[in-house]
Design an enzyme around this catalytic site. Sequence first.
Site, PDB file in Angstrom:
ATOM      1  N   ARG A   1      20.294  36.590  43.307  1.00  8.39           N
ATOM      2  CA  ARG A   1      20.674  36.371  44.182  1.00  8.39           C
ATOM      3  C   ARG A   1      20.058  34.878  44.675  1.00  8.39           C
ATOM      4  NH1 ARG A   1      24.400  38.308  47.742  1.00  8.39           N
ATOM      5  NH2 ARG A   1      23.870  40.438  47.075  1.00  8.39           N
TER       6      ARG A   1
ATOM      7  N   CYS B   1      47.870  40.294  45.263  1.00  5.94           N
ATOM      8  CA  CYS B   1      49.003  41.330  45.703  1.00  5.94           C
ATOM      9  C   CYS B   1      48.067  42.504  46.883  1.00  5.94           C
ATOM     10  CB  CYS B   1      50.106  41.706  44.980  1.00  5.94           C
ATOM     11  SG  CYS B   1      51.351  40.562  44.257  1.00  5.94           S
TER      12      CYS B   1
ATOM     13  N   TYR C   1      26.822  36.722  41.674  1.00  6.37           N
ATOM     14  CA  TYR C   1      27.789  37.461  42.671  1.00  6.37           C
ATOM     15  C   TYR C   1      29.601  37.494  42.047  1.00  6.37           C
ATOM     16  CZ  TYR C   1      23.697  40.080  42.704  1.00  6.37           C
ATOM     17  OH  TYR C   1      22.662  41.122  42.058  1.00  6.37           O
TER      18      TYR C   1
END
Length: 421
Positions: free
Chosen positions: A289, A354, A383
């Site tokens: 990260r 949805c 990510y």
Amino acid sequence: MNDLNYKNKKLQFAKADILTIAKKHKTPFFLYSEKILTQNYLSFSNGALAAGLIDPLICFAMKSNPNKELVKILAKLGSGADIVSGGELKRALEAGIPAEKIVFSGVGKTEEEIIFALKLKGKGLNSFNVESIEELELINLCAKKLKRTARICFRLNPVVKPKTHKFISTGNKTHKFGLLEKDIISTLGDKKYWSHSSLVGLSVHIGSQLLDLKATKKALERLCEVALKTNMPIEFLDVGGGLGVDYHPNETHKLPRIDTYMEIIATTLEKHFYSKSKLKPRVVFEPGRRIVAKAGIFVMKVLRNKISEENHFVIVDGGMNDFMRPSLYDAYHALIPVKEAKASKECHIVGPICETSDCFGSNRLLPELKSGDLIILKDTGAYGYSMGSNYNLRGRPLELLMDQNKKLKVINKAQDYSDLT
Ligand code: LLP
């Protein structure tokens, strides 16, 4: 906003005009900056050197972003890789990362993946970072069949509790990761595990998006204690990844600086290992990260607005299948309109999927956004694409790279209907 600034009321990322890019390329898309990626890598690796760490090896955590062009950039800078699958191993090698700079983590390595790794030419991988005794047994057996010696690193479960989201916390015994000290020690006295394996290192990784380093320090102390107890000639100590970034402005003051992080590692290893041993193991890192999150943004287009009494929804063309972190971890990512205007409305920015959790941000104060306007989701280099899916049978989005000369390259095409077989 660092790398995001308005010029003539239009948002720029690393000095590239987003509106101009979106005129040529279909939204939604990820846009990465080689400059930021390079800066992040260099500040990490230079930080390790400046703290006096021994022969540091930075193994980029491929799961955070395995795009081949991005990994190639890191490989050229000298990066190794932390991989967790045969796919990531293949990708790392193709991108030019030598096997001896690769650590293979993960609790579920298959026999096929182990054999793939053992068959590599030369010295093979830097290490298999072993997470269970059965895994060690299998690796030793495979190595025997192939007449190789497997380089083993035990991932220690240090039994600590870092402050982070519970889904990305990995350092306690309730988690499936790593081995407890007593189990590591018990294997060492048993020759059956070591006929074709040798212990070359120990590792620890207690979780991701860490902003508070107290648990990190504790885990490092445990790593050193266990390393001393093994009394083996280990070649490296792998301190894992996990260093966080400031996704939310409230996190900026807590964000550990690279030099602080490196200093903690240097002083802890010195006090608890180097000063007590004749060995001088090198230090291995597995950051993901911190290297790539801020090197990417996700650009989306507004499809339409929908007002349900007090709820104002802005429906965009990117969805949770493209970027999952908000729906999976309730993670905050800043949403920034591409045209600068006065913020006037609280709204929910939602995607087309949805699921009610397909929401990039609730009650965000933003300017009025109309159909066709662009909005970006910030800090999506890590990510992001790697956790995406074809859910709702949507094609995966485009990935673009702005190189050092500000030239734009397509580094992964968008999928169209013909790709959805
Ligand atoms: N090493 C190991 C063994 C890991 O499991 C991980 C991440 C890393 C290194 C790299 O951690 P980093 O420096 O990137 O924090 N999907 C989640 C993060 C999952 C992290 C999994 N392991 C998220 O989006 O927050």
